[in-house]
Design a protein around this motif. Structure first.
Motif, PDB file in Angstrom:
ATOM      1  N   ILE A  35      -8.003  -0.243  -5.672  1.00  0.00           N
ATOM      2  CA  ILE A  35      -9.125   0.686  -5.518  1.00  0.00           C
ATOM      3  C   ILE A  35      -8.690   1.946  -4.772  1.00  0.00           C
ATOM      4  O   ILE A  35      -9.039   3.059  -5.171  1.00  0.00           O
ATOM      5  N   THR A  36      -7.923   1.784  -3.692  1.00  0.00           N
ATOM      6  CA  THR A  36      -7.556   2.944  -2.871  1.00  0.00           C
ATOM      7  C   THR A  36      -6.414   3.759  -3.465  1.00  0.00           C
ATOM      8  O   THR A  36      -6.289   4.944  -3.181  1.00  0.00           O
ATOM      9  N   GLY A  37      -5.563   3.135  -4.277  1.00  0.00           N
ATOM     10  CA  GLY A  37      -4.442   3.859  -4.880  1.00  0.00           C
ATOM     11  C   GLY A  37      -3.313   4.082  -3.883  1.00  0.00           C
ATOM     12  O   GLY A  37      -3.379   3.647  -2.733  1.00  0.00           O
ATOM     13  N   PRO A  38      -2.258   4.772  -4.327  1.00  0.00           N
ATOM     14  CA  PRO A  38      -1.101   4.972  -3.441  1.00  0.00           C
ATOM     15  C   PRO A  38      -1.415   5.937  -2.302  1.00  0.00           C
ATOM     16  O   PRO A  38      -2.338   6.744  -2.384  1.00  0.00           O
ATOM     17  N   ARG A  39      -0.605   5.850  -1.243  1.00  0.00           N
ATOM     18  CA  ARG A  39      -0.756   6.767  -0.109  1.00  0.00           C
ATOM     19  C   ARG A  39      -0.510   8.205  -0.557  1.00  0.00           C
ATOM     20  O   ARG A  39       0.356   8.466  -1.381  1.00  0.00           O
ATOM     21  N   THR A  40      -1.241   9.128   0.031  1.00  0.00           N
ATOM     22  CA  THR A  40      -1.044  10.538  -0.258  1.00  0.00           C
ATOM     23  C   THR A  40       0.358  10.941   0.175  1.00  0.00           C
ATOM     24  O   THR A  40       0.778  10.648   1.288  1.00  0.00           O
ATOM     25  N   GLY A  41       1.094  11.571  -0.710  1.00  0.00           N
ATOM     26  CA  GLY A  41       2.446  12.013  -0.402  1.00  0.00           C
ATOM     27  C   GLY A  41       3.512  10.955  -0.624  1.00  0.00           C
ATOM     28  O   GLY A  41       4.680  11.166  -0.357  1.00  0.00           O
ATOM     29  N   ARG A  42       3.140   9.796  -1.120  1.00  0.00           N
ATOM     30  CA  ARG A  42       4.109   8.715  -1.337  1.00  0.00           C
ATOM     31  C   ARG A  42       4.958   8.964  -2.576  1.00  0.00           C
ATOM     32  O   ARG A  42       6.095   8.527  -2.664  1.00  0.00           O
ATOM     33  N   PHE A  43       4.396   9.670  -3.571  1.00  0.00           N
ATOM     34  CA  PHE A  43       5.114   9.979  -4.801  1.00  0.00           C
ATOM     35  C   PHE A  43       5.163  11.488  -5.008  1.00  0.00           C
ATOM     36  O   PHE A  43       4.203  12.201  -4.729  1.00  0.00           O
ATOM     37  N   ASP A  44       6.266  11.986  -5.517  1.00  0.00           N
ATOM     38  CA  ASP A  44       6.420  13.412  -5.826  1.00  0.00           C
ATOM     39  C   ASP A  44       5.465  13.756  -6.961  1.00  0.00           C
ATOM     40  O   ASP A  44       5.449  13.072  -7.995  1.00  0.00           O
ATOM     41  N   GLN A  45       4.671  14.802  -6.775  1.00  0.00           N
ATOM     42  CA  GLN A  45       3.656  15.167  -7.761  1.00  0.00           C
ATOM     43  C   GLN A  45       4.268  15.591  -9.097  1.00  0.00           C
ATOM     44  O   GLN A  45       3.728  15.281 -10.149  1.00  0.00           O
ATOM     45  N   ALA A  46       5.397  16.286  -9.059  1.00  0.00           N
ATOM     46  CA  ALA A  46       5.997  16.807 -10.286  1.00  0.00           C
ATOM     47  C   ALA A  46       6.732  15.732 -11.081  1.00  0.00           C
ATOM     48  O   ALA A  46       6.570  15.628 -12.295  1.00  0.00           O
ATOM     49  N   THR A  47       7.542  14.929 -10.400  1.00  0.00           N
ATOM     50  CA  THR A  47       8.386  13.961 -11.105  1.00  0.00           C
ATOM     51  C   THR A  47       7.873  12.532 -11.050  1.00  0.00           C
ATOM     52  O   THR A  47       8.291  11.698 -11.848  1.00  0.00           O
ATOM     53  N   GLY A  48       7.015  12.228 -10.097  1.00  0.00           N
ATOM     54  CA  GLY A  48       6.537  10.866  -9.926  1.00  0.00           C
ATOM     55  C   GLY A  48       7.513   9.977  -9.181  1.00  0.00           C
ATOM     56  O   GLY A  48       7.298   8.780  -9.045  1.00  0.00           O
ATOM     57  N   ALA A  49       8.608  10.567  -8.680  1.00  0.00           N
ATOM     58  CA  ALA A  49       9.610   9.790  -7.950  1.00  0.00           C
ATOM     59  C   ALA A  49       9.085   9.409  -6.565  1.00  0.00           C
ATOM     60  O   ALA A  49       8.261  10.109  -5.980  1.00  0.00           O
ATOM     61  N   VAL A  50       9.581   8.292  -6.059  1.00  0.00           N
ATOM     62  CA  VAL A  50       9.183   7.814  -4.739  1.00  0.00           C
ATOM     63  C   VAL A  50       9.754   8.734  -3.671  1.00  0.00           C
ATOM     64  O   VAL A  50      10.929   9.085  -3.696  1.00  0.00           O
ATOM     65  N   VAL A  51       8.911   9.138  -2.726  1.00  0.00           N
ATOM     66  CA  VAL A  51       9.335   9.958  -1.598  1.00  0.00           C
ATOM     67  C   VAL A  51       9.705   9.008  -0.456  1.00  0.00           C
ATOM     68  O   VAL A  51       8.899   8.138  -0.091  1.00  0.00           O
ATOM     69  N   PRO A  52      10.918   9.150   0.104  1.00  0.00           N
ATOM     70  CA  PRO A  52      11.301   8.240   1.201  1.00  0.00           C
ATOM     71  C   PRO A  52      10.342   8.361   2.380  1.00  0.00           C
ATOM     72  O   PRO A  52       9.896   9.446   2.736  1.00  0.00           O
ATOM     73  N   MET A  53      10.024   7.216   2.986  1.00  0.00           N
ATOM     74  CA  MET A  53       9.148   7.211   4.157  1.00  0.00           C
ATOM     75  C   MET A  53      10.004   7.326   5.407  1.00  0.00           C
ATOM     76  O   MET A  53      11.056   6.697   5.498  1.00  0.00           O
ATOM     77  N   PRO A  54       9.576   8.112   6.374  1.00  0.00           N
ATOM     78  CA  PRO A  54      10.354   8.234   7.612  1.00  0.00           C
ATOM     79  C   PRO A  54      10.376   6.911   8.378  1.00  0.00           C
ATOM     80  O   PRO A  54       9.503   6.070   8.201  1.00  0.00           O
ATOM     81  N   GLY A  55      11.380   6.740   9.217  1.00  0.00           N
ATOM     82  CA  GLY A  55      11.512   5.524  10.007  1.00  0.00           C
ATOM     83  C   GLY A  55      10.359   5.336  10.969  1.00  0.00           C
ATOM     84  O   GLY A  55       9.669   6.280  11.344  1.00  0.00           O
ATOM     85  N   HIS A  56      10.144   4.114  11.360  1.00  0.00           N
ATOM     86  CA  HIS A  56       9.086   3.779  12.296  1.00  0.00           C
ATOM     87  C   HIS A  56       9.704   3.301  13.595  1.00  0.00           C
ATOM     88  O   HIS A  56      10.920   3.200  13.729  1.00  0.00           O
TER      89      HIS A  56
END
Length: 182
Positions: free
Chosen positions: A109-130
């Protein structure tokens, strides 16, 4: 159909009330599984509504089906259990299956996190370390909590059940250590 919403609980003993709290922690655990699946994507009022729904109606209904002597999925129900019933020690099925299914539905229902995927290519954007410190602290808090859940699920420690509780304690420790090595 009996003792609904603690009806008649006024006559109950201290251990009965402790059991209510113990079972409530299982209900709360089923809702926290969902929090990880919808983190940073669900609005707080929606999550509070959902948590009330799962801990107040959904989880208690499923737990009754599995753990009650009259539940249609309970092995304790010698007369009407589906295929002989299921054995669910320490809530592995009730808690995790209920929370997991609700988490999949919530994530869909909520879908992926905002900014998790590149809008143009759909590639996964690396998440910064925690924070490694908070990760380790959280791991130890969960590990400690599982001793209460798992060993506490024997419901009593006496001379007869002490060996069982000891095996459960050791299995919980070895399971956590094995998971940490992976």
């Amino acid at each position: 159909s009996s003792d609904l919403m603690l009806a008649g609980a006024g006559e109950s003993t201290g251990p009965a009330w402790a059991l209510v709290f113990f079972e409530f922690t299982f209900a709360a655990a089923s809702s926290t599984i969902v929090s990880g699946a919808v983190a940073e994507r669900a609005q707080l009022p929606a999550y509070l509504f959902f948590t009330s729904l799962i801990t107040g109606i959904i989880y208690p209904t499923i737990a009754h089906w599995v753990w009650s002597p009259v539940g249609w999925l309970s092995y304790l129900n010698k007369k009407d259990a589906l295929l002989g019933g299921v054995i669910d020690f320490a809530g592995s099925g009730c808690v995790h299956l209920t929370g997991g299914i609700a988490a999949v539905i919530g994530a869909a229902i909520t879908g992926p996190r905002t900014g998790r995927f590149d809008q143009a290519t759909g590639a996964v954007v690396p998440m910064p370390g925690h924070s490694p410190v908070l990760q380790v602290l959280g791991t130890f808090i969960l590990w400690l909590g599982w001793y209460g859940f798992n060993v506490g699920s024997t419901m009593t420690i006496n001379a007869k059940l002490a060996p069982t509780a000891g095996r459960i304690h050791l299995t919980t420790t070895l399971g956590a250590c094995g998971g940490g090595m992976c």
